[in-house]
Design a protein around this motif. Structure first.
Motif, PDB file in Angstrom:
ATOM      1  N   ILE A 168       0.865  -1.178   0.000  1.00 15.97           N
ATOM      2  CA  ILE A 168       0.000   0.000   0.000  1.00 15.97           C
ATOM      3  C   ILE A 168       0.904   1.233   0.000  1.00 15.97           C
ATOM      4  CG2 ILE A 168      -1.852   1.205   1.228  1.00 15.97           C
ATOM      5  CD1 ILE A 168      -2.571  -1.525   2.500  1.00 15.97           C
ATOM      6  N   VAL A 169       0.791   2.011  -1.074  1.00 10.63           N
ATOM      7  CA  VAL A 169       1.656   3.181  -1.241  1.00 10.63           C
ATOM      8  C   VAL A 169       0.817   4.432  -0.977  1.00 10.63           C
ATOM      9  CG1 VAL A 169       3.173   4.401  -2.855  1.00 10.63           C
ATOM     10  CG2 VAL A 169       2.974   1.918  -2.986  1.00 10.63           C
ATOM     11  N   LEU A 170       1.186   5.162   0.046  1.00 12.88           N
ATOM     12  CA  LEU A 170       0.364   6.284   0.487  1.00 12.88           C
ATOM     13  C   LEU A 170       1.198   7.561   0.520  1.00 12.88           C
ATOM     14  CD1 LEU A 170      -0.993   4.339   3.588  1.00 12.88           C
ATOM     15  CD2 LEU A 170      -2.273   4.705   1.479  1.00 12.88           C
ATOM     16  N   ASP A 171       0.826   8.513  -0.328  1.00 11.44           N
ATOM     17  CA  ASP A 171       1.555   9.774  -0.386  1.00 11.44           C
ATOM     18  C   ASP A 171       0.796  10.807   0.447  1.00 11.44           C
ATOM     19  OD1 ASP A 171       3.366  11.692  -1.065  1.00 11.44           O
ATOM     20  OD2 ASP A 171       2.860  11.781  -3.194  1.00 11.44           O
ATOM     21  N   GLU A 172       1.380  11.223   1.528  1.00 12.86           N
ATOM     22  CA  GLU A 172       0.764  12.205   2.440  1.00 12.86           C
ATOM     23  C   GLU A 172      -0.671  11.799   2.791  1.00 12.86           C
ATOM     24  OE1 GLU A 172       2.317  15.111   3.409  1.00 12.86           O
ATOM     25  OE2 GLU A 172       4.013  15.253   2.027  1.00 12.86           O
ATOM     26  N   PRO A 173      -0.853  10.613   3.359  1.00 11.95           N
ATOM     27  CA  PRO A 173      -2.227  10.108   3.529  1.00 11.95           C
ATOM     28  C   PRO A 173      -3.047  10.803   4.609  1.00 11.95           C
ATOM     29  CG  PRO A 173      -0.655   8.615   4.546  1.00 11.95           C
ATOM     30  CD  PRO A 173       0.148   9.676   3.858  1.00 11.95           C
ATOM     31  N   THR A 174      -2.402  11.437   5.552  1.00 11.12           N
ATOM     32  CA  THR A 174      -3.187  11.953   6.685  1.00 11.12           C
ATOM     33  C   THR A 174      -3.546  13.424   6.553  1.00 11.12           C
ATOM     34  OG1 THR A 174      -1.097  12.220   7.846  1.00 11.12           O
ATOM     35  CG2 THR A 174      -2.397  10.279   8.397  1.00 11.12           C
ATOM     36  N   SER A 175      -3.165  14.025   5.421  1.00  5.82           N
ATOM     37  CA  SER A 175      -3.508  15.443   5.282  1.00  5.82           C
ATOM     38  C   SER A 175      -5.024  15.573   5.148  1.00  5.82           C
ATOM     39  CB  SER A 175      -2.805  16.046   4.066  1.00  5.82           C
ATOM     40  OG  SER A 175      -3.287  15.470   2.891  1.00  5.82           O
ATOM     41  N   GLY A 176      -5.596  16.463   5.913  1.00  4.33           N
ATOM     42  CA  GLY A 176      -7.041  16.679   5.862  1.00  4.33           C
ATOM     43  C   GLY A 176      -7.832  15.807   6.816  1.00  4.33           C
ATOM     44  N   VAL A 205       5.703  15.704   7.735  1.00  2.32           N
ATOM     45  CA  VAL A 205       5.653  15.923   9.189  1.00  2.32           C
ATOM     46  C   VAL A 205       6.124  14.643   9.880  1.00  2.32           C
ATOM     47  CG1 VAL A 205       4.201  16.583  11.129  1.00  2.32           C
ATOM     48  CG2 VAL A 205       3.693  17.445   8.845  1.00  2.32           C
ATOM     49  N   MET A 206       7.246  14.733  10.531  1.00  2.57           N
ATOM     50  CA  MET A 206       7.856  13.564  11.157  1.00  2.57           C
ATOM     51  C   MET A 206       6.950  12.925  12.205  1.00  2.57           C
ATOM     52  SD  MET A 206      10.916  12.101  10.988  1.00  2.57           S
ATOM     53  CE  MET A 206      12.267  13.238  10.789  1.00  2.57           C
ATOM     54  N   SER A 207       6.262  13.767  12.998  1.00  2.00           N
ATOM     55  CA  SER A 207       5.469  13.222  14.109  1.00  2.00           C
ATOM     56  C   SER A 207       4.357  12.305  13.606  1.00  2.00           C
ATOM     57  CB  SER A 207       4.888  14.360  14.955  1.00  2.00           C
ATOM     58  OG  SER A 207       4.122  15.192  14.132  1.00  2.00           O
ATOM     59  N   GLU A 208       3.840  12.576  12.374  1.00  2.00           N
ATOM     60  CA  GLU A 208       2.784  11.716  11.819  1.00  2.00           C
ATOM     61  C   GLU A 208       3.331  10.318  11.557  1.00  2.00           C
ATOM     62  OE1 GLU A 208       0.094  14.936   9.329  1.00  2.00           O
ATOM     63  OE2 GLU A 208       1.198  13.389   8.255  1.00  2.00           O
ATOM     64  N   VAL A 209       4.542  10.276  11.049  1.00  2.00           N
ATOM     65  CA  VAL A 209       5.119   9.009  10.630  1.00  2.00           C
ATOM     66  C   VAL A 209       5.593   8.184  11.823  1.00  2.00           C
ATOM     67  CG1 VAL A 209       7.058   8.013   9.367  1.00  2.00           C
ATOM     68  CG2 VAL A 209       5.747   9.858   8.362  1.00  2.00           C
ATOM     69  N   GLU A 210       6.123   8.853  12.827  1.00  2.00           N
ATOM     70  CA  GLU A 210       6.706   8.100  13.947  1.00  2.00           C
ATOM     71  C   GLU A 210       5.653   7.334  14.735  1.00  2.00           C
ATOM     72  OE1 GLU A 210       8.427  11.622  15.834  1.00  2.00           O
ATOM     73  OE2 GLU A 210       7.371  11.051  17.649  1.00  2.00           O
ATOM     74  N   GLN A 211       4.383   7.755  14.622  1.00  2.00           N
ATOM     75  CA  GLN A 211       3.315   7.028  15.313  1.00  2.00           C
ATOM     76  C   GLN A 211       3.014   5.690  14.629  1.00  2.00           C
ATOM     77  OE1 GLN A 211       1.845   8.486  17.984  1.00  2.00           O
ATOM     78  NE2 GLN A 211       2.899  10.426  17.754  1.00  2.00           N
ATOM     79  N   ILE A 212       3.263   5.644  13.313  1.00  2.00           N
ATOM     80  CA  ILE A 212       2.763   4.518  12.521  1.00  2.00           C
ATOM     81  C   ILE A 212       3.890   3.617  12.005  1.00  2.00           C
ATOM     82  CG2 ILE A 212       1.429   3.947  10.444  1.00  2.00           C
ATOM     83  CD1 ILE A 212       0.225   6.819  10.684  1.00  2.00           C
ATOM     84  N   ALA A 213       5.010   4.234  11.626  1.00  2.00           N
ATOM     85  CA  ALA A 213       6.040   3.488  10.888  1.00  2.00           C
ATOM     86  C   ALA A 213       6.931   2.652  11.814  1.00  2.00           C
ATOM     87  CB  ALA A 213       6.883   4.461  10.082  1.00  2.00           C
ATOM     88  N   HIS A 214       7.441   1.550  11.250  1.00  2.00           N
ATOM     89  CA  HIS A 214       8.471   0.780  11.945  1.00  2.00           C
ATOM     90  C   HIS A 214       9.837   1.397  11.693  1.00  2.00           C
ATOM     91  CE1 HIS A 214       5.491  -2.698  11.101  1.00  2.00           C
ATOM     92  NE2 HIS A 214       5.255  -2.179  12.282  1.00  2.00           N
ATOM     93  N   ARG A 215      10.029   1.820  10.432  1.00  2.00           N
ATOM     94  CA  ARG A 215      11.290   2.471  10.079  1.00  2.00           C
ATOM     95  C   ARG A 215      10.996   3.769   9.344  1.00  2.00           C
ATOM     96  NH1 ARG A 215      15.435  -0.229   6.692  1.00  2.00           N
ATOM     97  NH2 ARG A 215      13.667  -0.939   5.456  1.00  2.00           N
TER      98      ARG A 215
END
Lengths: 323, 262
Positions: A168-176, A205-215
């Motif tokens: 699943i390839v998501l480009d800026e998925p959480t905007s909005g 935005v780093m904080s968005e990714v650090e909640q979800i990503a493993h790396r």
């Protein structure tokens, strides 16, 4: 090593590779626009990898190259062992994609959008679509042009998550998305990974990714600056803290005591508050503070951005520098 | 196959509007014929014009069935209207979606680019066929009623050659637009060609120098054999079909090697 399990309908064309995505010296330059330069990146099957970088750093270029919407200038990019250029149909069969700018014909309804942009996939079930729409609380029978930006993004999420994709390839998925939906989004990512999918997502935005990503992989000016585990980065990252003792006379004592703790730095006192930064375990700090009557203690969330820049500092001999 | 259906579904409403509008237009022109059929003085209007002007306007005979339909429908007016439809579609189908930033999502599906290109072209060809049928049906339905009494084969010939002519120009519009990812480029080039080639076709009747350029004008291969009078032209149909085939091949190749605009 992560155990490889194949649960998806496309097991036949998913080879036994450990990697969902393998980019080797991948370069894309076009016109005056900045692309990507010599990107080496492996995404392990079943992981969530966050691509982080400022606008124009190459995140979208990497994703669009993966989907063969643009062609690499040099280097290779394989998805589950399939070349992104020579076997692009097989690659796209395994992927779903959510573009950063979700633009669709506004006169179509949510259902029509789903039909238009997933008719070529045979891994989409109507029941999955309806269940997802219900969970996201979006009415797919309404025209997309009449939906708010947040609801439009929900339709985009249905499009990305309803098919049972391997990648699943998501480009800026959480905007909005509002905070509640961001939580649901994180759940969807976790559930997809639990079902065997791999997720590649980008954000500035780093904080968005650090909640979800493993790396996390940091892209800067089209190149990978650093790739590391979120947990390892967090352990290395510095956290800011504030302490307010009940007795003003304790202020200097606490400040001096903290200054002697090895993993504490930048200690200062003002207006009855001691401010400092710490790295790693907070155990010695808590033991020190336990000797005093503390009215307020704030420990800030570790910021991956700090960790990244601290790491970059390591390589340039400026340990612990912050931007 | 699925993309053809998706394309037709996406543009269903506008296709219905175009089909009904063109059918009404043809009906109107056919309906006027009985009132001018016996007014041979009208022939003097075009009769005084130069040979080139007559060629551009479709002849000098306004009152015979063939002359009336040539001058009022097939020489310019009807193909021009149908070209507006088909060129608009061909420019919109890839370049338009690319400019509107909806193409990424469509092609992120497991579709091969050449197949997607050809299915989009096929959907336009089907749409054009529907619009063309809206010309044939009123013509044949009122063929006897307004005393055209034209052979069905001749009506079919001019309509088929018009279909191939419009499709050929549409296919090249799609190819040029898709090659650049910009609607304006393809439309500009093809509309420019249509105008220039129309003038070359018409003026070549009185300017011998232009006779050499006549084969380069697709108008020649649409109307040069007077299909309404003489029926199908094998060479005309062949040239138009080859133009379509080459245009499709060029489009697939040009679009297939491109980086799509984000």
């Amino acid at each position: 090593m992560r155990q490889i399990t194949v649960k998806h309908p496309y097991a036949r064309i998913v080879s036994g590779d450990q990697f969902a995505v393998q980019a080797a010296r991948l370069t894309k330059t076009y016109g005056k626009q900045r692309g990507i330069l010599d990107v080496d990146l492996d995404v392990t099957r079943g992981e969530v990898l966050g691509l982080v970088g400022a606008n124009g750093s190459g995140k979208t270029t990497f994703m669009r190259t993966l989907l063969d919407l643009i062609r690499p200038t040099s280097g290779t990019l394989n998805v589950f062992g399939h070349s992104s250029t020579r076997e692009s149909v097989a690659v796209r069969k395994l992927c779903t994609y959510l573009p950063g700018d979700f633009v669709v014909p506004s006169r179509l309804t949510g259902y029509q959008i789903l039909r238009r942009y997933s008719f070529a996939r045979d891994n989409v079930r109507a029941t999955d679509i309806d269940a997802l729409a219900q969970r996201l609380d979006v009415d797919l029978s309404r025209r997309v042009g009449d939906l708010s930006k947040g609801n439009k993004q929900k339709v985009a999420l249905v499009l990305a998550f309803a098919p049972r994709a391997e990648l699943i390839v998501l480009d800026e998925p959480t905007s909005g998305l509002d905070p509640i939906l961001q939580r649901i989004f994180a759940e969807l990512v976790n559930e997809s990974v639990a079902n065997g999918a791999t997720v590649l997502l980008s954000s500035h935005v780093m904080s968005e990714v650090e909640q979800i990503a493993h790396r996390v992989a940091l892209l800067r000016n089209g190149s990978i600056a650093i790739v590391d585990d979120v947990a390892a980065l967090l352990a290395r990252s510095r956290r800011r803290a504030h302490v307010r003792p009940r007795v003003a006379a304790d202020l200097s004592v606490i400040a001096n005591g903290l200054a002697d703790v090895p993993n504490v730095m930048e200690v200062s006192e003002s207006d009855g508050i001691v401010t400092f930064a710490c790295q790693g375990s907070v155990d010695p700090i808590l033991k020190l503070l336990a000797r005093f009557e503390i009215e307020q203690f704030d420990l800030m969330h570790a910021d991956l951005e700090d960790a990244f820049f601290a790491n970059e500092g390591d390589s340039s001999g400026q340990v612990g520098t912050t931007p | 196959m699925s993309l053809i259906l998706s394309e037709l579904r996406l543009r269903r409403a506008s296709l219905i509007v175009w089909t009904v509008s063109i059918a009404l237009l043809v009906l109107m022109i056919v309906g006027v014929y009985p009132s001018i059929r016996d007014n041979t003085s009208l022939n003097a209007i075009y009769g005084d014009l130069s040979q080139s002007a007559q060629q551009l306007l479709g002849g000098s005979d306004l009152t015979s069935p063939v002359g009336y339909l040539s001058t009022q429908l097939f020489a310019f007016f009807l193909p021009a209207v149908i070209l507006v439809f088909v060129l608009g579609r061909c420019a919109a189908t890839i370049a338009g979606e690319e400019e509107d930033r909806t193409l990424d999502l469509l092609l992120a599906q497991p579709l091969a680019r050449p197949a997607a290109y050809l299915e989009k072209a096929a959907a336009i060809a089907i749409g054009l066929l529907v619009v063309t049928l809206s010309v044939v049906i009123p013509l044949l339905a009122f063929n006897s009623a307004v005393k055209f009494d034209l052979p069905v084969a001749d009506v079919s010939a001019v309509v088929v050659q018009m279909y191939l002519f419009c499709l050929a120009l549409g296919v090249w519009t799609q190819a040029i637009c898709a090659a650049f990812g910009r609607r304006g480029v393809g439309l500009g080039i093809v509309v420019g060609y249509i105008v220039v080639s129309y003038l070359v076709y018409g003026l070549s009747a009185s300017i011998p120098l232009l006779m050499h350029l006549r084969p380069l004008s697709l108008w020649r291969w649409f109307l040069g054999n007077d299909p309404l009078q003489n029926g199908f032209g094998a060479a005309e149909c062949l040239v138009l079909v080859v133009t379509i085939a080459v245009g499709l091949g060029a489009g697939v190749w040009l679009f297939g090697r491109r980086n799509l605009h984000a």
